[in-house]
Design a protein around this motif. Sequence first.
Motif, short mmCIF file in Angstrom:
data_model
loop_
_atom_site.label_atom_id
_atom_site.label_comp_id
_atom_site.label_asym_id
_atom_site.label_seq_id
_atom_site.Cartn_x
_atom_site.Cartn_y
_atom_site.Cartn_z
N VAL A 290 39.87 40.52 -37.20
CA VAL A 290 38.85 39.78 -37.97
C VAL A 290 39.00 38.27 -37.72
CG1 VAL A 290 38.40 41.48 -39.79
CG2 VAL A 290 40.32 39.88 -40.03
N ASP A 291 39.67 37.93 -36.61
CA ASP A 291 39.91 36.51 -36.33
C ASP A 291 38.61 35.70 -36.26
OD1 ASP A 291 39.52 38.13 -34.01
OD2 ASP A 291 40.01 36.42 -32.75
N LEU A 292 37.57 36.29 -35.68
CA LEU A 292 36.31 35.55 -35.53
C LEU A 292 35.64 35.31 -36.88
CD1 LEU A 292 34.83 37.36 -32.40
CD2 LEU A 292 35.80 35.06 -32.49
N SER B 81 30.68 38.52 -28.84
CA SER B 81 29.69 38.68 -29.89
C SER B 81 30.18 39.76 -30.86
CB SER B 81 28.36 39.11 -29.27
OG SER B 81 27.40 39.26 -30.28
N SER B 82 30.04 39.51 -32.15
CA SER B 82 30.54 40.49 -33.13
C SER B 82 29.51 40.74 -34.23
CB SER B 82 31.86 39.97 -33.73
OG SER B 82 32.08 40.52 -35.01
N VAL B 83 29.23 42.01 -34.46
CA VAL B 83 28.29 42.40 -35.52
C VAL B 83 28.85 41.96 -36.88
CG1 VAL B 83 27.23 44.38 -36.69
CG2 VAL B 83 27.44 44.37 -34.20
N GLY B 84 30.08 42.37 -37.15
CA GLY B 84 30.66 42.10 -38.46
C GLY B 84 30.80 40.61 -38.74
N THR C 230 28.42 51.53 -28.21
CA THR C 230 29.76 52.15 -28.23
C THR C 230 29.79 53.32 -29.21
OG1 THR C 230 32.08 51.76 -28.78
CG2 THR C 230 30.51 50.30 -29.81
N ASP C 231 28.94 53.28 -30.23
CA ASP C 231 28.92 54.37 -31.23
C ASP C 231 28.31 55.66 -30.68
OD1 ASP C 231 30.18 52.79 -33.08
OD2 ASP C 231 28.39 52.34 -34.26
N LEU C 232 27.77 55.64 -29.46
CA LEU C 232 27.27 56.88 -28.84
C LEU C 232 28.09 57.27 -27.60
CD1 LEU C 232 23.37 56.42 -29.13
CD2 LEU C 232 24.80 58.05 -30.38
N THR D 145 33.33 49.02 -22.94
CA THR D 145 33.73 47.61 -22.77
C THR D 145 33.88 46.91 -24.11
OG1 THR D 145 31.47 46.79 -22.72
CG2 THR D 145 32.38 47.48 -20.61
N ILE D 146 33.52 47.61 -25.20
CA ILE D 146 33.58 46.97 -26.53
C ILE D 146 34.90 47.34 -27.21
CG2 ILE D 146 32.42 46.67 -28.77
CD1 ILE D 146 30.16 46.23 -26.97
N TYR D 147 35.17 48.63 -27.26
CA TYR D 147 36.42 49.12 -27.82
C TYR D 147 37.13 49.95 -26.77
CZ TYR D 147 35.12 47.33 -32.35
OH TYR D 147 34.80 46.48 -33.38
C1 UD1 Z 1 30.23 47.36 -36.01
C2 UD1 Z 1 29.89 48.77 -36.44
C3 UD1 Z 1 30.58 49.78 -35.53
C4 UD1 Z 1 30.23 49.48 -34.06
C5 UD1 Z 1 30.52 48.03 -33.73
C6 UD1 Z 1 30.06 47.64 -32.32
C7 UD1 Z 1 29.54 48.62 -38.82
C8 UD1 Z 1 30.05 48.93 -40.19
N1 UD1 Z 1 30.34 48.96 -37.81
O1 UD1 Z 1 31.65 47.20 -36.15
O2 UD1 Z 1 30.12 51.08 -35.90
O3 UD1 Z 1 31.03 50.31 -33.23
O4 UD1 Z 1 29.84 47.16 -34.66
O5 UD1 Z 1 28.68 47.84 -32.19
O6 UD1 Z 1 28.43 48.14 -38.66
N2 UD1 Z 1 36.12 41.29 -32.39
C9 UD1 Z 1 37.09 40.31 -32.29
N3 UD1 Z 1 37.36 39.55 -33.41
C10 UD1 Z 1 36.69 39.71 -34.58
C11 UD1 Z 1 35.69 40.70 -34.66
C12 UD1 Z 1 35.43 41.48 -33.55
O7 UD1 Z 1 37.71 40.14 -31.24
O8 UD1 Z 1 36.97 38.98 -35.54
C13 UD1 Z 1 35.82 42.13 -31.22
C14 UD1 Z 1 36.14 43.59 -31.44
O9 UD1 Z 1 37.50 43.87 -31.16
C15 UD1 Z 1 35.19 44.26 -30.47
C16 UD1 Z 1 33.97 43.35 -30.48
O10 UD1 Z 1 34.42 42.12 -31.03
O11 UD1 Z 1 35.75 44.30 -29.18
C17 UD1 Z 1 32.78 43.85 -31.27
O12 UD1 Z 1 33.19 44.24 -32.57
P1 UD1 Z 1 32.23 44.07 -33.83
O13 UD1 Z 1 30.84 43.88 -33.34
O14 UD1 Z 1 32.79 43.03 -34.73
O15 UD1 Z 1 32.34 45.46 -34.56
P2 UD1 Z 1 32.28 45.75 -36.11
O16 UD1 Z 1 31.37 44.79 -36.78
O17 UD1 Z 1 33.65 45.91 -36.66
#
Ligand code: UD1
Length: 422
Positions: free
Chosen positions: A125-127, A164-167, A307-309, A329-331
């Motif tokens: 969760v660094d980002l 890029s990060s969804v969360g 990645t979820d599929l 390439t994501i996880y």
């Molecule tokens: C969300 C989805 C998950 C999906 C993922 C990617 C939800 C509840 N979960 O997870 O089902 O598989 O998107 O589409 O919506 N990363 C960092 N640092 C951070 C945050 C992320 O390095 O602080 C990296 C992760 O390791 C990963 C990439 O960013 O390689 C994408 O992750 P992220 O988009 O953040 O996934 P989630 O939001 O956790």
Amino acid sequence: MDKFIINGDTPLKGTISVSGSKNAALPLMAASILADGPTKITHIPKLKDIYTFNNVIRVTGTHVQFDEEKNELTIDPSHLAHTEAPYELVRKMRASFYMLGALLGREGAAKVSMPGGCAWGPRPVDLHLKGMEAMGVNIELEAGYVIATAERRLEGKSFTLEPSSVGATINLLLAAVLRAREFTIHNAAKEPDVVYLCKALQQMGADIDGIGTGILTVRGVDQLNSVDFRNAPDRIETGTFMIAAAMHPESEVTLTDTDPQDLGHFPDTFKKTGAKLSIEGDKIHIKAPDIIKPVSVKTAIYPGFPTDLQAQWSTMMTQAAGPSKVTDTIYFDRFSYVPELKRLGASMKLDKNTVHISGGNSLGGASVMSTDLRASVSLVLAGMVAKGQTEVLRVYHLDRGYEDLEYKLNTVGANIRRIGGE
Ligand code: UD1
């Protein structure tokens, strides 16, 4: 712990209705905390993750009512009095970390447990934290908790998410809409779940530019109004059922209540397998190919292959008429399903973040173990085309993200029995 007994090699024929999206619902629920009164969200799936998040929200004193008959959630933060999200709940679901942005946005203070590890490798969760700091939030880490405080107006200008990060995009938006003077997120996630959240916040009165692009600029407002929303259809459930419908040569399935716009490039990739696909409004009709053509994929951010599929696609490729490879390439570690599929007779070899699949494998029933949500559903897909009986253990993972899965699949011809309490 419940398990599934699947009698396989059954074609699927009929209509399945797609449920509301888990991953779109959770950010909408977090956004409700920012409103000045009760928010009603319809089309909420009855899933373990939704119940978990309801409980996380309740800890703050927010009133949460889930009408399960109507799939309708009402969230009223008028009596919110505590700004903490405790470890016992956050550890159950990583998305509970959205409480950081929501509580900061509303109260200017949050104490949120760091999420724990996960079955598929490190998910940092660094980002989220660096982005908050760039906005001007004061962050301290203490005994596994993030303790965050924010002034009325934060002066930080911008942050670039790499990757890029969804969360992180969601958390930054939740904090910024009521707190930032003007804050820009570069390389913001463009996933439909983020777009839904932006539009919902906008309806509440937030000022956000660039919705649906990789550059989001937020200008904080003083107040957000309570509005009613309809949650999005689940695009991952849609994709999972599309794959299920393509895996047996006699299958023909119609999916209803979908949003085909949210599927990115997935339908084009799907058609390359030879499956027949037609889309009409919110309906998707799939006819399985006689022979599945091998199609290699690499996961990418939206609109690329999700990645979820990934696990479900690899499972379909075990039935293709030739070799293929699937790369995440994501996880990088999201391949725990591979040894389990091998137990059913799949010929696959994992090399770093790529699985090489021989294809043309006839699968036979065996006992397999679920390890996470998408891995679990891929074992169900395999069990439905395997000859004989497959036992999928620990299906509680499925209950986190697929509403009434066995019921929906059984109504179109699958033979899946849930056995409780093993
Ligand atoms: C969300 C989805 C998950 C999906 C993922 C990617 C939800 C509840 N979960 O997870 O089902 O598989 O998107 O589409 O919506 N990363 C960092 N640092 C951070 C945050 C992320 O390095 O602080 C990296 C992760 O390791 C990963 C990439 O960013 O390689 C994408 O992750 P992220 O988009 O953040 O996934 P989630 O939001 O956790």
